[in-house]
Scaffold this active site. Sequence first.
Site, PDB file in Angstrom:
ATOM      1  N   SER A   1      47.489   0.636  46.947  1.00 62.39           N
ATOM      2  CA  SER A   1      48.993   2.188  46.994  1.00 62.39           C
ATOM      3  C   SER A   1      48.365   2.717  47.766  1.00 62.39           C
ATOM      4  CB  SER A   1      48.380   2.439  45.425  1.00 62.39           C
ATOM      5  OG  SER A   1      49.328   1.785  44.178  1.00 62.39           O
TER       6      SER A   1
ATOM      7  N   HIS B   1      61.793  46.411  69.002  1.00 62.66           N
ATOM      8  CA  HIS B   1      61.483  47.014  67.492  1.00 62.66           C
ATOM      9  C   HIS B   1      62.631  48.075  67.030  1.00 62.66           C
ATOM     10  CE1 HIS B   1      57.504  47.924  69.265  1.00 62.66           C
ATOM     11  NE2 HIS B   1      58.008  47.627  70.479  1.00 62.66           N
TER      12      HIS B   1
ATOM     13  N   LYS C   1      84.753  43.523  50.350  1.00 61.29           N
ATOM     14  CA  LYS C   1      83.311  43.384  50.968  1.00 61.29           C
ATOM     15  C   LYS C   1      83.643  42.137  50.727  1.00 61.29           C
ATOM     16  CE  LYS C   1      79.078  45.817  50.227  1.00 61.29           C
ATOM     17  NZ  LYS C   1      78.388  43.414  50.609  1.00 61.29           N
TER      18      LYS C   1
ATOM     19  N   GLU D   1      72.291  34.283  54.989  1.00 62.16           N
ATOM     20  CA  GLU D   1      71.666  34.461  54.452  1.00 62.16           C
ATOM     21  C   GLU D   1      71.174  33.316  53.309  1.00 62.16           C
ATOM     22  OE1 GLU D   1      74.017  36.767  51.540  1.00 62.16           O
ATOM     23  OE2 GLU D   1      74.017  38.928  52.799  1.00 62.16           O
TER      24      GLU D   1
END
Length: 464
Positions: free
Chosen positions: A135, A183, A319, A326
């Site tokens: 193993s 930034h 919406k 995501e």
Amino acid sequence: MSKNVRTEKDSMGEIDVPADALWRAQTERARQNFQLSQLHFPARTISALAHIKAAAAEANAELDLLTNEQARAIVKAADAFANHPDMSHFPLDIFQTGSGTSTNMNMNEVLAESVKRASGPNVHPNDHVNCSQSSNDVIPTSIQVSCVLALHDIWLPAIVHLQRTIESKAQSLEEVVKTGRTHLMDAMPITMAQELRAWGTQLHHCQANVNDVCERLRELPQGGTAVGTGINAPVEFRARFCEALSERTEQHFHPADNPFAGIAGQELSLQLAGALNSCAAVLMKISNDLRWMNSGPLAGLGEIELTALQPGSSIMPGKVNPVIPEAVAMVAAHVAGSYQSVATAAQQGNFQLNVMLPLVAYHLIESIEVSANAMNALADQAIADFTVKHDRLQEALARNPILVTALNSVIGYNEAAKIAKRAYQEQRPIIDVAEEMTDLKRDELERLLDPQKLTHGGIPGTSD
């Protein structure tokens, strides 16, 4: 005795096993001992384990350790699980003995029982299926083989597909100029093609990194048996095993120079986990860029519009959310967590054996599979068909005070800063304010502040 069970025996005595199960006593003991989760060895690892058993049988027959009849029977039984593993026969928890011995014996018993039910020759799980093996070398080898196969079957095609999709999209956006951002603040303009090709290059770096690790994973410790010395395995076994395995899988494998390292350590697995984590970081970056560019549609950046795939709210009608970016971002976070698990497991090489091999096997294959799926989804359901909101891009460019950077070489940094501050305060186009505060003519300002030309670099107003 119940008709639903049969009695099997091992070195510890008798134990009842489900009547229709292909496994035997050692697997049943492990099944009862380890009930910590619902996680199991991935099907790809089980498939690789079956390939290993078949290749070992072929090598052992060549070395006269098995009869040809025994080897053919083992290979036939292994082929069924190598090609389409029925996972119902491999029920063991991933949280088991750290060497993966229980799963190795699970495969040994399943193959031996399969041969028996096919009225084949006498095949013992340890003496024949596990001949010339331990193993301790089988499971590390199965990790490496399964990863090499998975990378070539799904991961590398997925990252190539994503890069090609990005390049195709970039070619359609060569002339689309947008406000660059550093930034998260307005910066000098770039083309959208330049932005996308940066993604493509980052992915290329990841692909090269994975390819490098993949080549090292082809060096197998199989034949080192219990501690690396190769006890109970002929010296010729290692080379013949790799030849048989390479022919079966159509991928080249060869014996590791030092099998001790492949059994005691998991640094190659950690390198692969790190490479996959690096790619996950790039997928996170691409996903977040897409989310920001798609934000709005009215109060955000609104530079692009991702294809609407599903309603985005249970309470706000109309919406729509950036669901694919995501989901991919969550995959990236998940792969990062898997990397940390592999990093911890790789530290558990106690003397001659790592004792967290099942955990390594689980996380590597899962990371390969889920990141490959994420790359395909990102390519096909987000990047390939997003649309550009040209009016929004032009509006932002015209009002971007940072364009005044192009005047530094003409009027100096301090004067340019005054123009930028006034343009920002009065919310006016930079070119109008510059025309009022400098002696430069309108046509000269239009030439110096042309966003398209500014995406090519160099010093504005010079022949360069």
